[in-house]
Scaffold this active site. Structure first.
Site, mmCIF file in Angstrom:
data_model
loop_
_atom_site.group_PDB
_atom_site.id
_atom_site.type_symbol
_atom_site.label_atom_id
_atom_site.label_comp_id
_atom_site.label_asym_id
_atom_site.label_seq_id
_atom_site.Cartn_x
_atom_site.Cartn_y
_atom_site.Cartn_z
ATOM 1 N N PRO A 61 1.525 -7.514 8.100
ATOM 2 C CA PRO A 61 0.230 -7.156 8.696
ATOM 3 C C PRO A 61 -0.253 -5.751 8.300
ATOM 4 O O PRO A 61 0.496 -4.781 8.375
ATOM 5 C CB PRO A 61 0.494 -7.230 10.193
ATOM 6 N N CYS A 62 -1.508 -5.690 7.902
ATOM 7 C CA CYS A 62 -2.068 -4.435 7.387
ATOM 8 C C CYS A 62 -2.558 -3.494 8.484
ATOM 9 O O CYS A 62 -2.712 -2.306 8.243
ATOM 10 C CB CYS A 62 -3.204 -4.725 6.421
ATOM 11 N N GLN A 63 -2.794 -4.006 9.686
ATOM 12 C CA GLN A 63 -3.411 -3.183 10.734
ATOM 13 C C GLN A 63 -2.632 -1.891 10.992
ATOM 14 O O GLN A 63 -3.220 -0.865 11.301
ATOM 15 C CB GLN A 63 -3.547 -3.959 12.042
#
Length: 187
Positions: A61-63
């Protein structure tokens, strides 16, 4: 699986880990023989022959890493999936040293990019890092880092613009209802 198809790489078996029910439905529709493994955090429970895995492709996940997010890295629960990804790849490489891996994530601040590169190299050995902008092959401007154990070259610029992919005739199911249009007019 779609990327492998587009690259004309035939595969015998594809395993995937996804918890989003809608993403799983899409995969089931297009690739009914692929095997869903479920939650990636439960990977140690997966009943697969690790030595049969030739490629691990993963995007954590990039968040947690993105400049658009809170930039907490692996101090964010989602950011911890970076470590899970490394553990899975390491397990595959222990059982099949010839296996390839490809990890992907957004362009991020230099500290995070160096952190991920360093720890990936420490865990997995040889690592290539490449920054590719999706604008070279699509109508999107999205810089992405790729960490691999094989050489990656920049794709040729196909000069695809948004206008190149827009459809002239769009099915009405993709349009706004008259109620939605009326509602927006009242805002």
């Amino acid at each position: 699986h779609l990327a492998l198809d587009k690259a004309q790489i035939n595969v015998e078996q594809v395993y995937y880990s996804e918890i989003d029910k809608f993403a799983n439905k899409v995969t089931e529709q297009h690739y009914p023989n692929d095997i869903a493994l479920g939650d990636v955090t439960k990977w140690k429970e997966w009943d697969i022959d690790w030595s049969s895995v030739d490629l691990v492709s993963a995007g954590f996940p990039c968040q947690a890493w993105s400049v658009a997010g809170k930039q907490l890295g692996d101090k964010d629960e989602r950011g911890m999936l970076f470590w899970t990804t490394l553990d899975i790849i390491k397990t595959v490489l222990e059982h099949n040293p010839k296996a390839k891996f490809l990890m992907e994530n957004v362009k991020m601040k230099k500290d995070f990019e160096e952190y991920i590169t360093y720890h990936t190299t420490e865990a997995l050995g040889y690592v290539e890092k490449t920054l590719i902008n999706s604008a070279l092959v699509s109508a999107q401007n999205r810089n992405r880092y790729y960490w691999t154990n094989f050489k990656v070259t920049q794709p040729e610029d196909k000069s695809i613009l948004l206008n190149d992919i827009l459809e002239e005739v769009v099915d009405e199911k993709f349009g706004l209802s008259s109620e939605a249009i009326d509602y927006m007019g009242r805002l």
